[in-house]
Design an enzyme around this catalytic site. Structure first.
Site, PDB file in Angstrom:
ATOM      1  N   LYS A  43     -14.376 -18.456  -4.985  1.00 54.96           N
ATOM      2  CA  LYS A  43     -13.984 -17.252  -5.302  1.00 54.96           C
ATOM      3  C   LYS A  43     -13.274 -17.454  -6.639  1.00 54.96           C
ATOM      4  CE  LYS A  43     -11.955 -14.061  -2.033  1.00 54.96           C
ATOM      5  NZ  LYS A  43     -11.053 -13.862  -0.987  1.00 54.96           N
TER       6      LYS A  43
HETATM    7  O1  G3P Z   1      -9.208 -11.623   1.258  1.00 55.22           O
HETATM    8  C1  G3P Z   1      -8.792 -10.785   0.514  1.00 55.22           C
HETATM    9  C2  G3P Z   1      -8.377  -9.520   1.253  1.00 55.22           C
HETATM   10  O2  G3P Z   1      -9.138  -9.277   2.337  1.00 55.22           O
HETATM   11  C3  G3P Z   1      -6.947  -9.198   1.321  1.00 55.22           C
HETATM   12  O3  G3P Z   1      -6.421  -8.234   2.113  1.00 55.22           O
HETATM   13  O4  G3P Z   1      -5.162  -7.080   3.513  1.00 55.22           O
HETATM   14  O5  G3P Z   1      -4.366  -8.597   1.497  1.00 55.22           O
HETATM   15  O6  G3P Z   1      -5.292  -6.504   1.133  1.00 55.22           O
HETATM   16  P1  G3P Z   1      -5.279  -7.456   1.903  1.00 55.22           P
END
Ligand code: G3P
Length: 214
Positions: free
Chosen positions: A83
């Site tokens: 990533k």
């Molecule tokens: O893995 C990245 C992403 O899904 C993060 O989600 O909820 O922290 O915006 P969030």
């Protein structure tokens, strides 16, 4: 459509895996920090449970540093996906890793142009963060649709990985917009099973069955 689980919690991964619904896992530095483990250990443990793409994020901000971390992470398992952040150095690393046949996931995508750059440099996945766009008053789902159109226009094979998924409507809308993958927290995945009419219908069937036995 593939489902990845967006977590570093091994119990959650085992639970979702037992349902047969999980094709891979995504992590990020915040997710890793929550587990209290170092990233290498965590990714190794996840790879023992899931035989599918497992995203692990680099911390370095410069391309040589990213490539060094990527080499270590890629050694863990053939399923590890590197990533990378959507930055100039991230794009340098993406081009190199793609040329070397290493799978990449370009993260923190908030515009269609960013997704276009990542696809041009051979990214395996782009991760548009739909929930975080919604948080700042934009419509995250529009971004998925824009990227789908652009990738279709030019035949890019880069997969759209809907990330920052907060609720079941995000999953449905991502599927309708043509995202290839949604990475989902366990709570959201669990919510996909439920509908009040399913519960009511089942209760009724069981009540009728009990009567018919008398
Ligand atoms: O893995 C990245 C992403 O899904 C993060 O989600 O909820 O922290 O915006 P969030």
């Amino acid at each position: 459509m593939q489902f990845f689980l967006d977590t570093g919690d091994l119990n959650e991964i085992k639970t979702a895996h037992s349902w047969g619904l999980i094709d891979g896992v995504t992590t990020n530095p915040s997710i890793v920090a929550k587990t209290g483990k170092d990233q290498m250990t965590l990714i190794r443990e996840i790879c023992e449970i899931i035989d599918g793409p497992i995203s692990a994020e680099v911390i370095a901000l410069d391309a040589p540093g990213m490539l060094k971390e990527a080499a270590e992470l890629a050694k863990i398992n053939k399923n590890v996906v590197i990533k990378l952040p959507m930055t100039k150095d991230g794009m340098i690393a993406c081009k190199k890793l793609s040329a070397d046949g290493v799978k990449t996931n370009v993260t923190l995508i908030f515009s269609a142009n960013q997704a276009l750059l990542a696809a041009k440099n051979g990214a395996t996945y782009v991760s548009p963060f739909i929930g975080r766009l919604d948080d700042v008053g934009q419509t995250g789902m529009d971004l998925i649709a824009e990227i789908r159109t652009i990738f279709n226009n030019y035949g890019f094979e880069t997969q759209i990985l809907a990330a920052s998924v907060r609720h079941s409507e995000h999953v449905k809308m991502s599927a309708l917009a043509g995202a290839d993958v949604a990475t989902i927290p366990l709570k959201v995945l669990e919510g996909l099973f439920s509908h009040p009419l399913t519960k009511m219908g089942l209760d009724q069937f069981l009540a009728d069955h009990a009567k018919s036995k008398k």
